[in-house]
Design a protein around this motif. Structure first.
Motif, PDB file in Angstrom:
ATOM      1  N   ALA A  45       0.826  -1.229  -0.091  1.00 59.13           N
ATOM      2  CA  ALA A  45      -0.102  -0.025   0.006  1.00 59.13           C
ATOM      3  C   ALA A  45       0.835   1.166   0.041  1.00 59.13           C
ATOM      4  CB  ALA A  45      -0.875   0.078   1.123  1.00 59.13           C
ATOM      5  N   ARG A  46       1.921   1.121   0.633  1.00 61.43           N
ATOM      6  CA  ARG A  46       2.884   2.401   0.685  1.00 61.43           C
ATOM      7  C   ARG A  46       4.254   1.845   0.950  1.00 61.43           C
ATOM      8  NH1 ARG A  46       4.462   4.440   6.058  1.00 61.43           N
ATOM      9  NH2 ARG A  46       3.169   3.292   7.259  1.00 61.43           N
ATOM     10  N   GLU A  47       5.320   2.812   0.769  1.00 56.44           N
ATOM     11  CA  GLU A  47       6.611   2.426   0.777  1.00 56.44           C
ATOM     12  C   GLU A  47       6.754   2.031   2.218  1.00 56.44           C
ATOM     13  OE1 GLU A  47       9.788   4.809  -0.457  1.00 56.44           O
ATOM     14  OE2 GLU A  47       8.745   5.044  -2.271  1.00 56.44           O
ATOM     15  N   HIS A  48       8.126   1.215   2.511  1.00 61.14           N
ATOM     16  CA  HIS A  48       8.485   1.063   3.994  1.00 61.14           C
ATOM     17  C   HIS A  48       9.114   2.167   4.424  1.00 61.14           C
ATOM     18  CE1 HIS A  48       8.677  -3.514   3.180  1.00 61.14           C
ATOM     19  NE2 HIS A  48       7.596  -3.200   3.408  1.00 61.14           N
ATOM     20  N   THR A  49       8.965   2.283   5.761  1.00 64.37           N
ATOM     21  CA  THR A  49       9.558   3.659   6.370  1.00 64.37           C
ATOM     22  C   THR A  49      11.103   3.454   6.578  1.00 64.37           C
ATOM     23  OG1 THR A  49       9.366   2.701   8.771  1.00 64.37           O
ATOM     24  CG2 THR A  49       7.472   3.911   7.976  1.00 64.37           C
ATOM     25  N   PRO A  50      11.717   4.668   6.591  1.00 59.27           N
ATOM     26  CA  PRO A  50      13.212   4.416   6.687  1.00 59.27           C
ATOM     27  C   PRO A  50      13.738   3.580   8.060  1.00 59.27           C
ATOM     28  CG  PRO A  50      12.667   6.473   6.723  1.00 59.27           C
ATOM     29  CD  PRO A  50      11.283   5.998   6.813  1.00 59.27           C
ATOM     30  N   GLU A  51      12.827   3.418   9.059  1.00 60.29           N
ATOM     31  CA  GLU A  51      13.206   2.950  10.351  1.00 60.29           C
ATOM     32  C   GLU A  51      12.850   1.087   9.886  1.00 60.29           C
ATOM     33  OE1 GLU A  51      10.552   3.241  13.467  1.00 60.29           O
ATOM     34  OE2 GLU A  51      11.862   2.062  14.725  1.00 60.29           O
ATOM     35  N   GLU A  52      12.040   1.160   9.252  1.00 58.51           N
ATOM     36  CA  GLU A  52      11.720  -0.529   8.842  1.00 58.51           C
ATOM     37  C   GLU A  52      13.124  -0.928   7.809  1.00 58.51           C
ATOM     38  OE1 GLU A  52       6.954  -0.901   8.806  1.00 58.51           O
ATOM     39  OE2 GLU A  52       7.814   0.106   6.969  1.00 58.51           O
ATOM     40  N   ARG A  53      12.987  -0.022   6.876  1.00 56.57           N
ATOM     41  CA  ARG A  53      14.238  -0.319   5.668  1.00 56.57           C
ATOM     42  C   ARG A  53      15.637  -0.742   6.701  1.00 56.57           C
ATOM     43  NH1 ARG A  53      11.859   3.469   2.434  1.00 56.57           N
ATOM     44  NH2 ARG A  53      13.524   5.014   2.875  1.00 56.57           N
ATOM     45  N   ALA A  54      15.953   0.060   7.402  1.00 55.36           N
ATOM     46  CA  ALA A  54      17.166   0.201   8.264  1.00 55.36           C
ATOM     47  C   ALA A  54      17.331  -1.177   9.053  1.00 55.36           C
ATOM     48  CB  ALA A  54      17.323   1.263   9.087  1.00 55.36           C
ATOM     49  N   LEU A  55      16.080  -1.597   9.623  1.00 53.97           N
ATOM     50  CA  LEU A  55      15.947  -2.889  10.496  1.00 53.97           C
ATOM     51  C   LEU A  55      16.388  -4.023   9.639  1.00 53.97           C
ATOM     52  CD1 LEU A  55      15.570  -3.749  13.409  1.00 53.97           C
ATOM     53  CD2 LEU A  55      13.230  -4.126  12.739  1.00 53.97           C
ATOM     54  N   VAL A  56      15.608  -4.250   8.430  1.00 56.21           N
ATOM     55  CA  VAL A  56      15.627  -5.254   7.609  1.00 56.21           C
ATOM     56  C   VAL A  56      17.086  -5.353   6.879  1.00 56.21           C
ATOM     57  CG1 VAL A  56      14.989  -6.218   5.315  1.00 56.21           C
ATOM     58  CG2 VAL A  56      13.318  -5.309   6.860  1.00 56.21           C
ATOM     59  N   LEU A  57      17.974  -4.395   6.697  1.00 61.97           N
ATOM     60  CA  LEU A  57      18.861  -4.328   6.320  1.00 61.97           C
ATOM     61  C   LEU A  57      20.075  -4.779   7.319  1.00 61.97           C
ATOM     62  CD1 LEU A  57      20.748  -2.812   4.065  1.00 61.97           C
ATOM     63  CD2 LEU A  57      21.433  -1.327   5.413  1.00 61.97           C
ATOM     64  N   ARG A  58      19.834  -4.329   8.471  1.00 61.12           N
ATOM     65  CA  ARG A  58      20.787  -4.722   9.654  1.00 61.12           C
ATOM     66  C   ARG A  58      20.672  -6.328   9.866  1.00 61.12           C
ATOM     67  NH1 ARG A  58      19.198   0.168  13.466  1.00 61.12           N
ATOM     68  NH2 ARG A  58      20.257   1.808  12.496  1.00 61.12           N
ATOM     69  N   LEU A  59      19.516  -6.894   9.848  1.00 58.67           N
ATOM     70  CA  LEU A  59      19.145  -8.283   9.882  1.00 58.67           C
ATOM     71  C   LEU A  59      19.902  -9.122   8.815  1.00 58.67           C
ATOM     72  CD1 LEU A  59      17.447  -9.689  12.036  1.00 58.67           C
ATOM     73  CD2 LEU A  59      15.539 -10.037  10.452  1.00 58.67           C
ATOM     74  N   GLY A  60      19.991  -8.481   7.730  1.00 57.92           N
ATOM     75  CA  GLY A  60      20.437  -8.741   6.477  1.00 57.92           C
ATOM     76  C   GLY A  60      22.056  -9.062   6.940  1.00 57.92           C
ATOM     77  N   VAL A  61      22.549  -8.203   7.364  1.00 56.00           N
ATOM     78  CA  VAL A  61      24.028  -8.028   7.398  1.00 56.00           C
ATOM     79  C   VAL A  61      24.515  -9.457   8.783  1.00 56.00           C
ATOM     80  CG1 VAL A  61      25.925  -6.870   8.564  1.00 56.00           C
ATOM     81  CG2 VAL A  61      24.413  -5.513   7.014  1.00 56.00           C
ATOM     82  N   TYR A  62      23.440  -9.205   9.762  1.00 54.83           N
ATOM     83  CA  TYR A  62      23.600 -10.294  10.665  1.00 54.83           C
ATOM     84  C   TYR A  62      23.992 -11.736  10.139  1.00 54.83           C
ATOM     85  CZ  TYR A  62      23.155 -12.531  15.301  1.00 54.83           C
ATOM     86  OH  TYR A  62      23.249 -13.106  16.479  1.00 54.83           O
ATOM     87  N   ILE A  63      23.069 -11.936   9.282  1.00 56.83           N
ATOM     88  CA  ILE A  63      22.774 -13.270   8.738  1.00 56.83           C
ATOM     89  C   ILE A  63      23.945 -13.480   7.906  1.00 56.83           C
ATOM     90  CG2 ILE A  63      21.384 -14.558   7.087  1.00 56.83           C
ATOM     91  CD1 ILE A  63      18.892 -13.088   8.135  1.00 56.83           C
TER      92      ILE A  63
END
Lengths: 125, 475
Positions: B15-33
């Motif tokens: 429905a709308r774009e992810h917020t910057p906070e959401e994007r940052a969290l997903v990115l960090r989780l990816g780095v951790y993996i």
């Protein structure tokens, strides 16, 4: 052409209607008058005039509206309409149907008679 | 036919774009993996090197099994992270944090087991508990980060104490450290205190920094939304004002129409009456009566023109011309304007000439208004010329069409030049004919078309009379 062609004058100016009526009746014309577009349309349907003199700026139903309604009546479409406009009226507005001729007010009586004769002749031929 | 809305709007589109906070969290989780892959690789390498190169004695079997388990659940998390990226807005943060929580707890358990098989307190990699603490502090809310830090401290303490009290067997790294170190109380305490301090210290520092970052991101989003809201409000306000102005303009133009009609009707009627008398419909009139009546008609004519002119100015100034503009052929306009003026020229014995290009000159214009300009200029030229001729010349260049009206008449006095196009200006060398509004209206009309109008006297070519020029931009 009929012996006494019937002419419908539609104008809200009582004085002008009176002089136009007087002028036309000095010739062999039968004159019916209407003081607004609505009345004019009713009389046109009832009396089937041979020619209509139509003022553009009128209360109740102006000449534009009259012409629009008038154009929708197939029984009336053959009747020539001479539109009367004064100086600054009808500027830039396209007329919704074909008016035989625009005549600018004030119209001299001799001109009026000449124009009426001309269009009646055109119609009759 | 009924249109199926499901087919029109793609379902998978968020429905709308992810917020910057959401994007940052997903990115960090990816780095951790990704980091986990690296660590699995490092454990395998460290085990190989320590057992084969340094010949440290410990059984490597359990280590490889643990590595396999970690790799297996990491694959699962990779898949989960992908689904998270396409996830529905609003739920991303919660899901990502739950996943992070599970990952860190699993990692802590795995590390503790691994540590047990690789020497417990003897293994310098014991400080890898810090890695999880850092990850938790970055990914998760402050309170969860502290809980996980405590969990890490408890896990390592439990392991060491269980080995210390020989509840579970201790695996010695043969040839790396002396056995029995794990039973040295002061050393065990020292390592545990140092590790716990580091774990809590890291949690404190990192949660403080990431907390601040998160606040800023939220603030940024809030400011952006606020700004958007204000912009939208301003736009709405402006557009409602435009609607109001347009409404007022329309009412004003209608008002002018009524004024024109009501002012002119009695004059028109009066003129008709007089012309009936003049035409002899009421009987014969004397020459004296005729003269006076004709003067009356002329005065009324003047008044009718004045009313038309006066009402024209506000019509033009409220943008009426823009509404009348169409694509028109200027040649036609010129021809039509001159048709009405031939008579006037003939009466004065003046030759009216036209130079007009053959090809059609297309411009965007209000034809009736341009006709008004031409009629005004040409009738002026005829009126102020007693002998000779009036020439209307139309030329074109790249950008515009130029219309010149040249006469051999009385010309314009130099002192009149600057005021020529002013309202109510009449030349000093002419009788007070006209309303003094013709040229000023012409100027308004030409300028409303984006063109220019000017006068020269005497005409630079013939050194006689005057020349009026106006331009209209080409279409």
């Amino acid at each position: 052409m009929k012996e006494r062609p019937k002419i419908l004058v539609v104008d809200d100016d009582v004085d002008l209607v009176a002089v136009m009526k007087g002028t036309l009746e000095s010739k062999p014309y039968e004159v019916i008058v209407a003081y607004n577009g609505k009345e004019g349309l009713e009389k046109a349907k009832k009396e089937k005039p041979d020619l209509i003199l139509l003022d553009i700026m009128m209360p109740v139903m102006d000449g534009f509206n009259f012409a629009e309604q008038f154009g929708k009546e197939p029984s009336l479409s053959k009747i020539p309409v001479l539109a009367l406009t004064s100086f600054s009226e009808s500027l830039g507005q396209p007329f919704p149907f074909q008016v035989a001729e625009y005549l600018r007010k004030p119209l001299k009586p001799k001109e009026l008679i000449a124009k009426v004769e001309e269009h009646l002749k055109k119609k009759g031929s | 036919m009924v249109l199926k809305i499901d087919n029109v709007i793609p379902k998978e589109q968020p429905a709308r774009e992810h917020t910057p906070e959401e994007r940052a969290l997903v990115l960090r989780l990816g780095v951790y993996i990704n980091m986990r892959w690296l660590i699995v690789l490092m454990i395998v390498l460290a085990t190989l090197v320590s057992s084969r190169v340094f010949h440290i004695g410990f059984s490597t079997g359990p280590v490889y099994i643990i590595c396999g388990i970690i790799a297996a659940y990491n694959l699962g998390f990779v898949r989960q992270a992908r689904s998270l990226q396409a996830g529905e807005v609003g739920q991303v943060i919660k899901r990502a944090q739950t996943s992070g929580n599970i990952q860190i707890v699993l990692d802590l358990v795995m590390l503790t087991i691994l540590l047990h098989y690789t020497g417990g307190i003897e293994n310098p990699f014991i400080f890898f508990y810090l890695a999880h603490t850092i990850a938790a502090s970055i990914l998760l809310p402050q309170r969860t980060a502290y809980s996980l830090a405590t969990l890490a401290v408890l896990a390592v303490t439990l392991l060491i104490l269980l080995e210390y009290y020989a509840v579970i067997p201790h695996v010695n790294l043969v040839g790396f450290v002396l056995d029995s170190r794990y039973k040295d109380a002061s050393r065990v305490t020292g390592v545990l205190v140092a590790l716990a301090t580091l774990i809590y210290g890291c949690t404190y520092v990192i949660t403080a920094v990431t907390g601040e970052l998160r606040r800023r991101q939220k603030e940024m989003v809030r400011l952006r939304d606020q700004l958007l809201e204000r912009r939208t409000m301003e736009l709405e306000q402006a557009s409602s004002e435009i609607v109001k102005l347009e409404d007022e303009r329309r009412r004003f133009v209608r008002f002018l129409g009524v004024v024109a009609h009501d002012l002119q009707s009695p004059l028109v009627a009066t003129q008709s009456f007089i012309s009936y008398i003049l035409d002899g419909f009421t009987g014969k009139i004397t020459d004296g009566q005729r003269d006076l009546l004709e003067r009356g008609v002329r005065r009324i004519d003047g008044l009718l023109t004045l009313i038309t002119d006066l009402l024209d100015i506000p019509r033009i100034e409220t943008g009426q011309i823009a509404r009348e503009m169409r694509e028109i052929t200027l040649n036609e306009v010129v021809k039509r304007s001159l048709e009405g003026l031939d008579n006037l020229a003939q009466q004065k014995g003046i030759a009216l000439k036209v130079e007009l290009p053959e090809r059609p000159l297309k411009v965007n214009g209000a034809s009736r208004r341009l006709q008004q300009v031409l009629t005004n200029l040409v009738s002026n030229a005829i009126n102020y010329t007693n002998e000779g001729n009036v020439l209307v010349r139309v030329t074109e260049n790249k950008s515009d069409v130029r219309v010149e009206v040249i006469d051999s008449g009385i010309g314009i006095l130099p002192e009149d030049m600057p005021r020529l196009f002013n309202d109510f200006f009449r030349g000093s060398n002419v009788g007070s004919k006209g309303t003094g509004l013709g040229l000023s209206i012409s100027k308004r009309i030409v300028e409303a078309h984006g063109g220019k109008i000017w006068a020269e006297s005497p005409d630079p070519e013939t050194q006689k009379g005057s020349r009026f020029t106006f331009t209209i931009p080409k279409k």
